[in-house]
Design a protein around this motif. Sequence first.
Motif, short mmCIF file in Angstrom:
data_model
loop_
_atom_site.label_atom_id
_atom_site.label_comp_id
_atom_site.label_asym_id
_atom_site.label_seq_id
_atom_site.Cartn_x
_atom_site.Cartn_y
_atom_site.Cartn_z
N THR A 181 0.81 -1.22 0.00
CA THR A 181 0.00 0.00 0.00
C THR A 181 0.85 1.27 0.00
O THR A 181 0.30 2.37 0.03
CB THR A 181 -0.96 0.04 1.21
OG1 THR A 181 -0.21 -0.05 2.42
CG2 THR A 181 -1.96 -1.10 1.13
N ARG A 189 -6.12 1.91 -2.60
CA ARG A 189 -6.09 0.98 -1.46
C ARG A 189 -7.36 0.16 -1.42
O ARG A 189 -7.32 -1.05 -1.15
CB ARG A 189 -5.92 1.77 -0.15
CG ARG A 189 -4.54 2.35 0.02
CD ARG A 189 -4.33 2.99 1.37
NE ARG A 189 -3.00 3.59 1.45
CZ ARG A 189 -2.24 3.61 2.53
NH1 ARG A 189 -2.69 3.06 3.65
NH2 ARG A 189 -1.04 4.15 2.53
N TYR A 193 -7.56 -3.88 -1.37
CA TYR A 193 -8.26 -4.67 -0.36
C TYR A 193 -9.21 -5.67 -1.03
O TYR A 193 -9.30 -6.83 -0.62
CB TYR A 193 -9.05 -3.75 0.58
CG TYR A 193 -8.22 -2.73 1.32
CD1 TYR A 193 -6.88 -2.95 1.61
CD2 TYR A 193 -8.78 -1.52 1.74
CE1 TYR A 193 -6.12 -2.01 2.29
CE2 TYR A 193 -8.04 -0.58 2.42
CZ TYR A 193 -6.70 -0.82 2.69
OH TYR A 193 -5.96 0.13 3.37
N VAL A 196 -7.21 -8.49 -2.53
CA VAL A 196 -6.74 -9.42 -1.50
C VAL A 196 -7.87 -10.34 -1.06
O VAL A 196 -7.67 -11.54 -0.84
CB VAL A 196 -6.14 -8.65 -0.30
CG1 VAL A 196 -5.94 -9.56 0.90
CG2 VAL A 196 -4.83 -8.00 -0.71
N THR A 207 3.10 -5.67 5.90
CA THR A 207 2.46 -4.35 5.81
C THR A 207 2.29 -3.74 7.18
O THR A 207 2.17 -4.44 8.19
CB THR A 207 1.09 -4.46 5.12
OG1 THR A 207 0.52 -3.16 4.98
CG2 THR A 207 0.12 -5.32 5.92
N ASP A 209 -0.11 -1.40 7.20
CA ASP A 209 -1.47 -0.91 6.96
C ASP A 209 -2.46 -1.76 7.76
O ASP A 209 -2.75 -2.90 7.43
CB ASP A 209 -1.78 -1.00 5.46
CG ASP A 209 -3.12 -0.37 5.10
OD1 ASP A 209 -4.01 -0.29 5.98
OD2 ASP A 209 -3.31 0.01 3.93
N LEU A 212 -5.45 -3.17 5.80
CA LEU A 212 -5.13 -4.32 4.96
C LEU A 212 -5.05 -5.59 5.80
O LEU A 212 -5.48 -6.67 5.35
CB LEU A 212 -3.79 -4.08 4.24
CG LEU A 212 -3.26 -5.23 3.37
CD1 LEU A 212 -4.29 -5.68 2.35
CD2 LEU A 212 -1.96 -4.84 2.68
N HIS A 215 -7.97 -7.91 6.21
CA HIS A 215 -8.41 -8.69 5.06
C HIS A 215 -7.61 -9.99 4.92
O HIS A 215 -7.63 -10.61 3.85
CB HIS A 215 -8.29 -7.86 3.78
CG HIS A 215 -9.20 -6.68 3.74
ND1 HIS A 215 -10.40 -6.67 3.06
CD2 HIS A 215 -9.09 -5.45 4.31
CE1 HIS A 215 -10.99 -5.50 3.22
NE2 HIS A 215 -10.21 -4.73 3.96
#
Length: 550
Positions: A181, A189, A193, A196, A207, A209, A212, A215
């Motif tokens: 990301t 983003r 997502y 993913v 990550t 994030d 994220l 997920h």
Amino acid sequence: MSLPPRLPAAPAPAVVVDGLRFAWPDGTPALSGVTVTFAAARTGLIGPNGSGKSTLLRLVAGELVPDAGTVRVSGDVRHLRQDAAVAPGSTVADLLGIAPVRRALAAIEAGSLDPADFDAVGDDWAVEERALAELALLGLDADPALLDRPVTALSGGEAMQVALTGIRLARPAVTLLDEPTNNLDATARARLYAAVDAWPGALVVVTHDRELLEHVDAIADLGRPGTPVYGGTFSAYAQRRAVLQEAAERDLRDAEAALRVARREAVEEETKLARRAAGGRKAAASGRYPPIVAGAKKRAAEVTAGRVRGVHADRVGRAAAERSRADLAARAGDVIRIDLPATAVPAGKSVLAIESAGRVLSLWGGERVRLAGDNGAGKSTLLEVLLGRDVPHRFAVFGDALSVVTPVAVPVGHLAQRTLELDGFPDALTAVRSAAPGRTPHDARAILARLLLRRDAPTRPIAALSGGERFRVALARVLFAEPAPRLLVLDEPTNNLDMASVDQLVQALEDYRGALLVVTHDEHLARDLRVDATWEVARPAGGPALVTER
């Protein structure tokens, strides 16, 4: 409170890492005895900066050779590194990974009958159409000429999206993503997502994030002994870690109490032994026992005293070892603490001002402004303009819709998206001293220590530092430069930071007293930095980019 279950062993794991050990050429250890299994699912790999997350991905991808241990991967693997690095002169097709197939297709269309060309194409005769369709979903022009466009013409976010598209086109059995990301705007983003959520095969993603990590199917923590894998998303993991932290702190209190008791009992027993020995010596001196009997009693007392001392020493040793183990388990992350009084700017002082679409936007002393906008809108170009640099393509982006009303008139500290300038230095110590020549090596070490770069980190080769460690070296160069920065410009500062380091960055900037201009797509960071205003860069179709305040 129910705890999320550990991830059950998959019948056919995608990646098996066993006893992995790796050190850099200078002997600096990167990984030691790592054992972990990644199932054919979506796994978030977390851990502190410097714990070896990126190195582990490179070992799994076969880019590095371990010093010991094994890596077994089921099927082909593709790895997207943090910087999505490409060779000079690379095109969009190169970044997508379809350039060899395109060359083979062009050769076949020109009449080639070479079996190597047909092998290169395989069944992928429509690779260009598939690639352009995927790129169109990113909002990029679906013209075939786009594939020959230089990667350098893309923004950082666009380059990352193209690289991700290339991995989807390849359809590997195992995908390794390192900070995917980075540089992505909110729209990009959201696309990632969704991708993913529907990702085929095994996915291991490093990550910071947090969204994220909501997920994924599991969290692997490289920062914990044994690299445990927990089933569920990051929020479930965080809940479990909170419970474990509470239990670890309780165990530490119990271990400290047990150690105090063991030490007190050892002192009490030593006092008793001393009294008995004194009584024995007194009896022997009085002639109460014959010499042979007195000698036997003395030897027996010494044997008993030695055995008792051994028992208590063993108890103290076990209690101390348990206390050390409990202390290690309960230890929380370090906190960055720095003082930056020289960065202060009076609140009423104008640091800079620009005019866009007839409206003046000003940045004042002590104010914190976020610069937002979609990938490719012109944020990095605007930063270059604000920093007073010559930008050849400025008018191609803004036209006459932008003018600088008040140029920056204070010392500026600029932390760019990439820390490439560090590559010109042998180590962190030299890099910091180059920005502040008046500081001694001791001063530079103290500065780096305050940013959690300790022990051998200041003299370790720059190439051996993790992304987060490189960022903190770059941050030290900016914050402790001479003269001190009174305008701090941060361009996507959390790209290479783990979640703990992001929190530490916020702590560090709590002490910054000048004006702050931060480019970030990280909503979590923007909220924690408590920005005062947001300048939005938008580029309407067919028109120049505009800057508005919201």
